[in-house]
Design a protein around this motif. Structure first.
Motif, PDB file in Angstrom:
ATOM      1  N   UNK A 174       0.898  -1.010  -0.130  1.00 10.95           N
ATOM      2  CA  UNK A 174      -0.077   0.011  -0.033  1.00 10.95           C
ATOM      3  C   UNK A 174       1.027   1.119   0.098  1.00 10.95           C
ATOM      4  N   UNK A 175       0.436   2.378  -1.007  1.00 10.66           N
ATOM      5  CA  UNK A 175       1.248   3.440  -0.864  1.00 10.66           C
ATOM      6  C   UNK A 175       0.105   4.631  -0.812  1.00 10.66           C
ATOM      7  N   UNK A 176       0.552   5.905  -0.544  1.00  5.39           N
ATOM      8  CA  UNK A 176      -0.165   6.995  -0.508  1.00  5.39           C
ATOM      9  C   UNK A 176      -0.778   7.025  -1.853  1.00  5.39           C
ATOM     10  N   UNK A 177      -0.078   6.755  -2.861  1.00  5.57           N
ATOM     11  CA  UNK A 177      -0.565   7.105  -4.573  1.00  5.57           C
ATOM     12  C   UNK A 177      -1.904   6.119  -4.369  1.00  5.57           C
ATOM     13  N   UNK A 178      -1.547   4.884  -3.821  1.00 10.17           N
ATOM     14  CA  UNK A 178      -2.669   3.821  -4.068  1.00 10.17           C
ATOM     15  C   UNK A 178      -3.879   4.129  -3.517  1.00 10.17           C
ATOM     16  N   UNK A 179      -3.491   4.599  -2.169  1.00 11.18           N
ATOM     17  CA  UNK A 179      -4.901   5.042  -1.456  1.00 11.18           C
ATOM     18  C   UNK A 179      -5.783   6.279  -2.067  1.00 11.18           C
ATOM     19  N   UNK A 180      -4.867   7.114  -2.853  1.00  9.69           N
ATOM     20  CA  UNK A 180      -5.497   8.227  -3.349  1.00  9.69           C
ATOM     21  C   UNK A 180      -6.451   7.731  -4.554  1.00  9.69           C
ATOM     22  N   UNK A 181      -6.074   6.764  -5.194  1.00  2.74           N
ATOM     23  CA  UNK A 181      -6.899   6.123  -6.187  1.00  2.74           C
ATOM     24  C   UNK A 181      -8.103   5.835  -5.574  1.00  2.74           C
ATOM     25  N   UNK A 182      -8.134   5.071  -4.565  1.00  2.54           N
ATOM     26  CA  UNK A 182      -9.420   4.566  -3.959  1.00  2.54           C
ATOM     27  C   UNK A 182     -10.435   5.906  -3.314  1.00  2.54           C
ATOM     28  N   UNK A 183      -9.841   7.037  -2.776  1.00  2.00           N
ATOM     29  CA  UNK A 183     -10.350   8.038  -2.481  1.00  2.00           C
ATOM     30  C   UNK A 183     -11.036   8.769  -3.485  1.00  2.00           C
ATOM     31  N   UNK A 184     -10.245   8.955  -4.626  1.00  2.00           N
ATOM     32  CA  UNK A 184     -10.673   9.665  -5.860  1.00  2.00           C
ATOM     33  C   UNK A 184     -11.939   8.998  -6.433  1.00  2.00           C
ATOM     34  N   UNK A 185     -11.853   7.631  -6.552  1.00  2.00           N
ATOM     35  CA  UNK A 185     -13.052   7.012  -6.943  1.00  2.00           C
ATOM     36  C   UNK A 185     -14.055   7.142  -6.319  1.00  2.00           C
ATOM     37  N   UNK A 186     -14.113   7.369  -4.990  1.00  2.00           N
ATOM     38  CA  UNK A 186     -15.261   7.626  -4.050  1.00  2.00           C
ATOM     39  C   UNK A 186     -16.027   9.039  -4.288  1.00  2.00           C
ATOM     40  N   UNK A 187     -14.901   9.852  -4.528  1.00  2.00           N
ATOM     41  CA  UNK A 187     -15.525  11.465  -4.396  1.00  2.00           C
ATOM     42  C   UNK A 187     -15.528  12.061  -5.716  1.00  2.00           C
ATOM     43  N   UNK A 189     -13.642  14.113  -7.462  1.00  2.00           N
ATOM     44  CA  UNK A 189     -13.474  15.636  -7.371  1.00  2.00           C
ATOM     45  C   UNK A 189     -13.140  16.222  -8.807  1.00  2.00           C
ATOM     46  N   UNK A 190     -13.458  17.313  -9.072  1.00  2.00           N
ATOM     47  CA  UNK A 190     -12.982  17.957 -10.437  1.00  2.00           C
ATOM     48  C   UNK A 190     -11.444  18.233 -10.363  1.00  2.00           C
ATOM     49  N   UNK A 191     -11.056  18.520  -9.139  1.00  2.00           N
ATOM     50  CA  UNK A 191      -9.454  18.631  -9.447  1.00  2.00           C
ATOM     51  C   UNK A 191      -8.857  18.092  -8.113  1.00  2.00           C
ATOM     52  N   UNK A 192      -7.577  17.478  -8.285  1.00  4.31           N
ATOM     53  CA  UNK A 192      -6.958  16.814  -7.283  1.00  4.31           C
ATOM     54  C   UNK A 192      -5.479  17.590  -7.075  1.00  4.31           C
ATOM     55  N   UNK A 193      -5.074  17.871  -5.894  1.00  8.84           N
ATOM     56  CA  UNK A 193      -3.889  18.654  -5.736  1.00  8.84           C
ATOM     57  C   UNK A 193      -3.127  17.943  -4.444  1.00  8.84           C
ATOM     58  N   UNK A 194      -1.935  17.601  -4.721  1.00  7.50           N
ATOM     59  CA  UNK A 194      -1.401  16.788  -3.660  1.00  7.50           C
ATOM     60  C   UNK A 194       0.088  17.801  -3.125  1.00  7.50           C
ATOM     61  N   UNK A 195       0.393  17.995  -1.941  1.00 13.26           N
ATOM     62  CA  UNK A 195       1.411  18.591  -1.519  1.00 13.26           C
ATOM     63  C   UNK A 195       2.302  18.075  -0.439  1.00 13.26           C
ATOM     64  N   UNK A 196       3.532  17.975  -0.532  1.00 14.63           N
ATOM     65  CA  UNK A 196       4.431  17.389   0.147  1.00 14.63           C
ATOM     66  C   UNK A 196       5.944  17.901   0.020  1.00 14.63           C
ATOM     67  N   UNK A 197       6.714  17.447   0.846  1.00 14.38           N
ATOM     68  CA  UNK A 197       8.202  17.705   0.856  1.00 14.38           C
ATOM     69  C   UNK A 197       9.205  16.888   0.859  1.00 14.38           C
ATOM     70  N   UNK A 198       8.841  15.517   1.003  1.00 16.69           N
ATOM     71  CA  UNK A 198       9.747  14.488   1.027  1.00 16.69           C
ATOM     72  C   UNK A 198       9.888  13.404   0.073  1.00 16.69           C
ATOM     73  N   UNK A 202       6.490  11.819  -3.588  1.00 19.03           N
ATOM     74  CA  UNK A 202       6.554  11.986  -4.891  1.00 19.03           C
ATOM     75  C   UNK A 202       5.549  11.164  -5.556  1.00 19.03           C
ATOM     76  N   UNK A 203       5.224   9.722  -5.348  1.00 17.77           N
ATOM     77  CA  UNK A 203       4.241   9.266  -6.038  1.00 17.77           C
ATOM     78  C   UNK A 203       2.751   9.944  -5.821  1.00 17.77           C
ATOM     79  N   UNK A 204       2.718  10.568  -4.950  1.00 23.43           N
ATOM     80  CA  UNK A 204       1.497  11.307  -4.723  1.00 23.43           C
ATOM     81  C   UNK A 204       1.332  12.525  -5.440  1.00 23.43           C
ATOM     82  N   UNK A 205       2.339  13.278  -5.393  1.00 20.20           N
ATOM     83  CA  UNK A 205       2.680  14.518  -6.392  1.00 20.20           C
ATOM     84  C   UNK A 205       2.196  13.988  -7.831  1.00 20.20           C
ATOM     85  N   UNK A 206       2.967  12.987  -7.942  1.00 15.63           N
ATOM     86  CA  UNK A 206       2.653  12.662  -9.620  1.00 15.63           C
ATOM     87  C   UNK A 206       1.364  12.164  -9.744  1.00 15.63           C
ATOM     88  N   UNK A 207       0.725  11.639  -8.678  1.00 13.17           N
ATOM     89  CA  UNK A 207      -0.886  11.210  -9.208  1.00 13.17           C
ATOM     90  C   UNK A 207      -1.593  12.273  -9.384  1.00 13.17           C
TER      91      UNK A 207
END
Length: 262
Positions: A174-187, A189-198, A202-207
């Motif tokens: 399981x990764x942050x990006x993989x969980x993003x997919x599940x949440x995006x499928x549920x909600x 959204x019109x736009x997705x934005x990811x913010x991080x520093x480490x 990076x997978x989340x920022x790219x997704x």
């Protein structure tokens, strides 16, 4: 449920929380603007559900899920303690660790005082960090050669290993990006934005539709990422939650979703 204009996926330490003071106060104007428009903020961190739940409630984000233990699990909306739930996954994980070569000293092998000393957390926070349900961080105490054998055995046992700056963390994947997919499928959204520093962001920022690298002068900057030349990946000039606020309010305006006025 109406699709939100935005879903924001955000790392915590060094991103939405200040590196030194762990304060999210500088980000409050952007959080308020998002709430006024019915937009969601999904916290995504290596922290446990027990650590994130009270912080999420303090921020007024308990109506939204959170990604916990670096994507190994989810914290459900409405759970304000994060201390309840099935711990069979963690029990199974610990059982499989017991069959692996020696050298790994996990949080489950430590008491609260040792976790506090190892992490630098206050004991109350260290106790929450030990309330694990999906993954097991720990220290490697053996040689490099023994570590390679350990990782091979872990893989054969169905475990995924991730190495961070201090800890080696085992999970069933399981990764942050993989969980993003599940949440995006549920909600939806019109736009997705990811913010991080480490690096583990990076997978989340790219997704996301737009990724924002938050400036953190206490750590080496992330190398240039694909998408920075086109503007799909941006960097803030301000650090931590101040940079977070700057980026989110700027993107709301850029995408034609200026903060609602009272």
């Amino acid at each position: 449920m109406n699709a939100p204009d935005f879903l924001i996926f955000s790392d915590l330490d060094g991103t939405l929380l200040g590196h030194d003071d762990y304060s999210w106060a500088p980000a409050k104007p952007a959080l308020d603007a998002l709430k006024a428009r019915g937009c969601g903020v999904i916290l995504a961190s290596s922290k446990t559900a027990a650590e994130i739940a009270p912080l999420r409630a303090e921020m007024g984000l308990s109506d939204w899920p959170a990604i916990v233990e670096n994507g190994a699990g989810l914290l459900d909306p409405g759970d304000v303690t994060g201390s309840t739930g099935d711990d069979n996954i963690y029990r199974d994980l610990r059982a499989r660790l017991g069959d692996l070569p020696e050298g790994f000293h996990g949080f489950g092998d430590m008491d609260t005082a040792e976790v506090a000393a190892t992490t630098g957390l206050p004991e109350q926070d260290a106790a929450r960090a030990r309330q694990r349900r999906f993954s097991e961080p720990g220290l490697w105490t053996g040689t490099d050669a023994a570590l390679e054998r350990f990782l091979e055995a872990a893989d054969a046992a169905g475990l995924s290993a991730r190495r961070g700056g201090r800890f080696l963390t085992l999970s069933f994947g399981g990764t942050k990006a993989g969980r993003m997919d599940d949440i995006i499928e549920t909600y939806r959204p019109r736009h997705t934005i990811a913010l991080g520093d480490a690096p583990n962001d990076t997978e989340m920022l790219e997704r996301a539709d737009i990724g924002v690298i938050i400036r953190n002068d206490a750590a080496p900057p992330l190398p240039k990422m694909p998408g920075e030349d086109s503007g799909r990946i941006r960097r803030t000039t301000e650090e931590g939650p101040a940079g977070w606020c700057q980026a989110v309010l700027g993107l709301m305006q850029e995408l034609g979703r200026t903060p609602a006025r009272n």
